[in-house]
Write a protein that holds these residues in place. Structure first.
Motif, PDB file in Angstrom:
ATOM      1  N   PHE A   7       0.840  -1.194   0.000  1.00 50.54           N
ATOM      2  CA  PHE A   7       0.000   0.000   0.000  1.00 50.54           C
ATOM      3  C   PHE A   7       0.872   1.240   0.000  1.00 50.54           C
ATOM      4  O   PHE A   7       2.029   1.208   0.390  1.00 50.54           O
ATOM      5  CB  PHE A   7      -0.946  -0.020   1.207  1.00 50.54           C
ATOM      6  CG  PHE A   7      -1.934  -1.150   1.161  1.00 50.54           C
ATOM      7  CD1 PHE A   7      -3.067  -1.071   0.374  1.00 50.54           C
ATOM      8  CD2 PHE A   7      -1.715  -2.310   1.887  1.00 50.54           C
ATOM      9  CE1 PHE A   7      -3.970  -2.117   0.308  1.00 50.54           C
ATOM     10  CE2 PHE A   7      -2.618  -3.369   1.821  1.00 50.54           C
ATOM     11  CZ  PHE A   7      -3.745  -3.260   1.036  1.00 50.54           C
ATOM     12  N   ALA A  45      -0.231   0.534   6.462  1.00 51.28           N
ATOM     13  CA  ALA A  45      -1.531  -0.133   6.465  1.00 51.28           C
ATOM     14  C   ALA A  45      -1.898  -0.588   7.868  1.00 51.28           C
ATOM     15  O   ALA A  45      -1.050  -0.976   8.659  1.00 51.28           O
ATOM     16  CB  ALA A  45      -1.500  -1.325   5.524  1.00 51.28           C
ATOM     17  N   VAL A  96      -8.512  -3.643   5.133  1.00 48.09           N
ATOM     18  CA  VAL A  96      -7.276  -2.928   5.430  1.00 48.09           C
ATOM     19  C   VAL A  96      -7.507  -1.434   5.225  1.00 48.09           C
ATOM     20  O   VAL A  96      -8.108  -1.029   4.228  1.00 48.09           O
ATOM     21  CB  VAL A  96      -6.138  -3.405   4.490  1.00 48.09           C
ATOM     22  CG1 VAL A  96      -4.859  -2.641   4.730  1.00 48.09           C
ATOM     23  CG2 VAL A  96      -5.909  -4.913   4.662  1.00 48.09           C
ATOM     24  N   ARG A  97      -7.016  -0.641   6.168  1.00 53.95           N
ATOM     25  CA  ARG A  97      -7.064   0.812   6.003  1.00 53.95           C
ATOM     26  C   ARG A  97      -5.655   1.298   5.723  1.00 53.95           C
ATOM     27  O   ARG A  97      -4.706   0.886   6.386  1.00 53.95           O
ATOM     28  CB  ARG A  97      -7.599   1.485   7.256  1.00 53.95           C
ATOM     29  CG  ARG A  97      -7.539   3.022   7.131  1.00 53.95           C
ATOM     30  CD  ARG A  97      -8.443   3.752   8.045  1.00 53.95           C
ATOM     31  NE  ARG A  97      -9.798   3.319   7.747  1.00 53.95           N
ATOM     32  CZ  ARG A  97     -10.763   3.266   8.650  1.00 53.95           C
ATOM     33  NH1 ARG A  97     -10.541   3.615   9.878  1.00 53.95           N
ATOM     34  NH2 ARG A  97     -11.959   2.846   8.321  1.00 53.95           N
ATOM     35  N   HIS A  98      -5.519   2.160   4.732  1.00 57.19           N
ATOM     36  CA  HIS A  98      -4.242   2.807   4.438  1.00 57.19           C
ATOM     37  C   HIS A  98      -4.548   4.258   4.098  1.00 57.19           C
ATOM     38  O   HIS A  98      -5.383   4.539   3.239  1.00 57.19           O
ATOM     39  CB  HIS A  98      -3.463   2.089   3.321  1.00 57.19           C
ATOM     40  CG  HIS A  98      -4.202   1.969   2.035  1.00 57.19           C
ATOM     41  ND1 HIS A  98      -3.978   2.799   0.965  1.00 57.19           N
ATOM     42  CD2 HIS A  98      -5.200   1.126   1.652  1.00 57.19           C
ATOM     43  CE1 HIS A  98      -4.784   2.461  -0.028  1.00 57.19           C
ATOM     44  NE2 HIS A  98      -5.536   1.456   0.357  1.00 57.19           N
ATOM     45  N   THR A 114     -10.015   2.543   2.465  1.00 56.17           N
ATOM     46  CA  THR A 114     -10.269   1.205   2.981  1.00 56.17           C
ATOM     47  C   THR A 114     -10.283   0.245   1.797  1.00 56.17           C
ATOM     48  O   THR A 114     -10.813   0.562   0.733  1.00 56.17           O
ATOM     49  CB  THR A 114     -11.608   1.143   3.740  1.00 56.17           C
ATOM     50  OG1 THR A 114     -11.598   2.143   4.762  1.00 56.17           O
ATOM     51  CG2 THR A 114     -11.808  -0.216   4.386  1.00 56.17           C
ATOM     52  N   CYS A 115      -9.693  -0.927   2.000  1.00 52.27           N
ATOM     53  CA  CYS A 115      -9.518  -1.886   0.918  1.00 52.27           C
ATOM     54  C   CYS A 115     -10.034  -3.260   1.337  1.00 52.27           C
ATOM     55  O   CYS A 115      -9.683  -3.758   2.409  1.00 52.27           O
ATOM     56  CB  CYS A 115      -8.031  -1.972   0.566  1.00 52.27           C
ATOM     57  SG  CYS A 115      -7.670  -3.091  -0.786  1.00 52.27           S
ATOM     58  N   THR A 128      -9.538  -6.931   0.743  1.00 45.09           N
ATOM     59  CA  THR A 128      -8.366  -7.648   0.245  1.00 45.09           C
ATOM     60  C   THR A 128      -8.546  -9.150   0.339  1.00 45.09           C
ATOM     61  O   THR A 128      -8.887  -9.662   1.403  1.00 45.09           O
ATOM     62  CB  THR A 128      -7.124  -7.234   1.063  1.00 45.09           C
ATOM     63  OG1 THR A 128      -7.007  -5.812   1.055  1.00 45.09           O
ATOM     64  CG2 THR A 128      -5.863  -7.857   0.511  1.00 45.09           C
TER      65      THR A 128
END
Length: 171
Positions: free
Chosen positions: A2, A6, A34-36, A40-41, A43
């Motif tokens: 990312f 992350a 996942v937050r980066h 938010t993703c 995954t």
């Protein structure tokens, strides 16, 4: 993988995602939110050592079952591939794992989806198959980096190959 540090929000092992055209679901090794930075993703993580990404699309289609063409059409449309000319040379597992990420990104209303291969192969076995898949989607990939593509529907899909620590292979 990312652009910013992350933060793992949630991880669920052996996560199943229903796909049309049959009763078998896509069983992902890990689903993670996942937050980066401010993103938010959703995954999907596929863990590998030396085993391939299952059958090619051609091999998968050679075993007749109801709904396979419907499922492949759905996955191709989701990924922005031509459903009339599916990528028969690619590994089917890469297609349905990526589709799972996009499906769950919609469901959880995340900013993007990701399909990450976590490889513990000392020789990066099967990376070429992953790179061919990524290239078809318009991404250029390198180990331990990610690349993001935008699907025809406007969803962002991050593709990455993460090299696992070989120490975890020792018993």
């Amino acid at each position: 993988m990312f652009d910013a540090p992350a933060e793992l929000l949630l991880a669920v092992p052996e996560y199943k995602v229903p796909l049309p055209g049959g009763t078998t679901q896509s069983q992902n090794d890990v689903f993670a939110l996942v937050r980066h930075a401010d993103q938010t993703c959703a995954t999907m993580i596929e863990g590998k050592v030396n085993e391939p990404f299952d059958k090619t699309v051609s091999e998968w289609l050679s075993i007749p079952k109801d709904g396979k063409l419907l499922r492949l059409r759905y996955i191709c449309e989701l990924l922005g591939l031509d459903p009339e000319n599916p990528p028969l040379h690619l590994r089917y597992q890469l297609l349905h794992r990526s589709a799972s990420a996009l499906i769950e990104a919609r469901r959880f209303k995340t900013d993007e989806a990701a399909m990450i291969v976590h490889s513990f192969s000392p020789t990066s076995m099967w990376f070429e198959d992953f790179a061919r898949f990524a290239n078809l989607l318009g991404a250029s990939v390198e180990p331990d980096q990610s690349s993001t593509v935008k699907t025809k529907s406007g969803q962002r899909l991050r593709l990455g190959w993460a090299t696992g620590n070989a120490d975890f292979l020792a018993a």
